[in-house]
Motif scaffolding. Structure first.
Motif, short mmCIF file in Angstrom:
data_model
loop_
_atom_site.label_atom_id
_atom_site.label_comp_id
_atom_site.label_asym_id
_atom_site.label_seq_id
_atom_site.Cartn_x
_atom_site.Cartn_y
_atom_site.Cartn_z
N ALA A 33 21.40 35.35 4.38
CA ALA A 33 20.77 34.93 3.14
C ALA A 33 19.95 33.68 3.47
CB ALA A 33 21.81 34.61 2.08
N MET A 34 18.91 33.44 2.70
CA MET A 34 18.01 32.33 3.00
C MET A 34 17.80 31.48 1.75
SD MET A 34 17.19 32.69 6.18
CE MET A 34 15.82 31.53 6.29
N GLY A 35 17.54 30.22 1.98
CA GLY A 35 17.31 29.32 0.86
C GLY A 35 16.15 28.39 1.13
N TRP A 36 15.60 27.86 0.05
CA TRP A 36 14.60 26.79 0.11
C TRP A 36 15.18 25.56 -0.60
CZ3 TRP A 36 10.16 26.61 2.84
CH2 TRP A 36 9.61 27.81 3.28
N PHE A 37 14.97 24.43 0.01
CA PHE A 37 15.39 23.16 -0.53
C PHE A 37 14.19 22.21 -0.51
CE2 PHE A 37 20.09 23.41 -0.69
CZ PHE A 37 20.25 24.63 -0.06
N ARG A 38 14.30 21.10 -1.22
CA ARG A 38 13.25 20.10 -1.15
C ARG A 38 13.84 18.70 -1.27
NH1 ARG A 38 10.20 21.38 -6.93
NH2 ARG A 38 11.87 20.63 -8.31
N GLN A 39 13.12 17.75 -0.72
CA GLN A 39 13.56 16.36 -0.80
C GLN A 39 12.35 15.49 -1.09
OE1 GLN A 39 15.73 14.84 2.59
NE2 GLN A 39 16.67 13.26 1.34
N ALA A 40 12.39 14.85 -2.24
CA ALA A 40 11.33 13.92 -2.64
C ALA A 40 11.67 12.52 -2.12
CB ALA A 40 11.19 13.91 -4.15
N PRO A 41 10.68 11.66 -1.97
CA PRO A 41 10.93 10.31 -1.47
C PRO A 41 11.97 9.58 -2.32
CG PRO A 41 8.59 10.74 -1.49
CD PRO A 41 9.25 11.91 -2.19
N GLY A 42 12.97 9.03 -1.67
CA GLY A 42 13.99 8.26 -2.36
C GLY A 42 15.01 9.09 -3.12
N LYS A 43 14.95 10.42 -2.95
CA LYS A 43 15.88 11.28 -3.67
C LYS A 43 16.71 12.12 -2.71
CE LYS A 43 13.26 11.67 -7.97
NZ LYS A 43 12.71 12.61 -8.99
N GLU A 44 17.79 12.67 -3.24
CA GLU A 44 18.64 13.56 -2.46
C GLU A 44 17.92 14.91 -2.29
OE1 GLU A 44 22.03 11.12 -2.07
OE2 GLU A 44 22.19 13.26 -1.68
#
Length: 119
Positions: A33-44
């Motif tokens: 299974a595959m996922g996408w994640f993201r991380q914005a500046p200063g955030k988890e």
């Protein structure tokens, strides 16, 4: 081991679209299974979307439902994230990840691709 390489990020105006790709190599891609994640500046780092190995089921975080679509092409060892109606708050580094059934966790990660949405 699974190696993941993302591409397709860039700068886009609010309301625009981008399509991210993640190519996998190594172990049999279709079993993960595959996922996408993201991380914005200063955030988890946060979950964005998930697709099961067959592509038959998908899951999304509420903030992207109706705007983002995750899909996969097992013949090409690739998972995609189509992002429409982009908003400035979608700005982040986007990562793809492979879910290992034996450990029941995302054990393999790409290096990330930057998405910047201007207002």
């Amino acid at each position: 081991q699974v190696q993941l390489v993302e591409s397709g990020g860039g700068l886009v105006q609010a309301g625009g679209s981008l399509r991210l790709s993640c190519v996998a190599s190594g172990r049999i891609f279709s079993r993960y299974a595959m996922g996408w994640f993201r991380q914005a500046p200063g955030k988890e780092r946060e979950f964005v979307a998930h697709i099961v190995w067959s592509g038959g089921r998908t899951y999304y975080t509420d903030s992207v439902k109706g705007r983002f679509t995750i899909s996969r092409d097992n013949a090409k060892n690739t998972v995609f994230l189509q992002m429409n109606s982009l908003k400035p708050e979608d700005t982040a580094v986007y990562y793809c990840a492979a879910w290992d059934l034996t450990t029941t966790s995302y054990d393999y990660w790409g290096q990330g691709t930057q998405v910047t949405v201007s207002s």
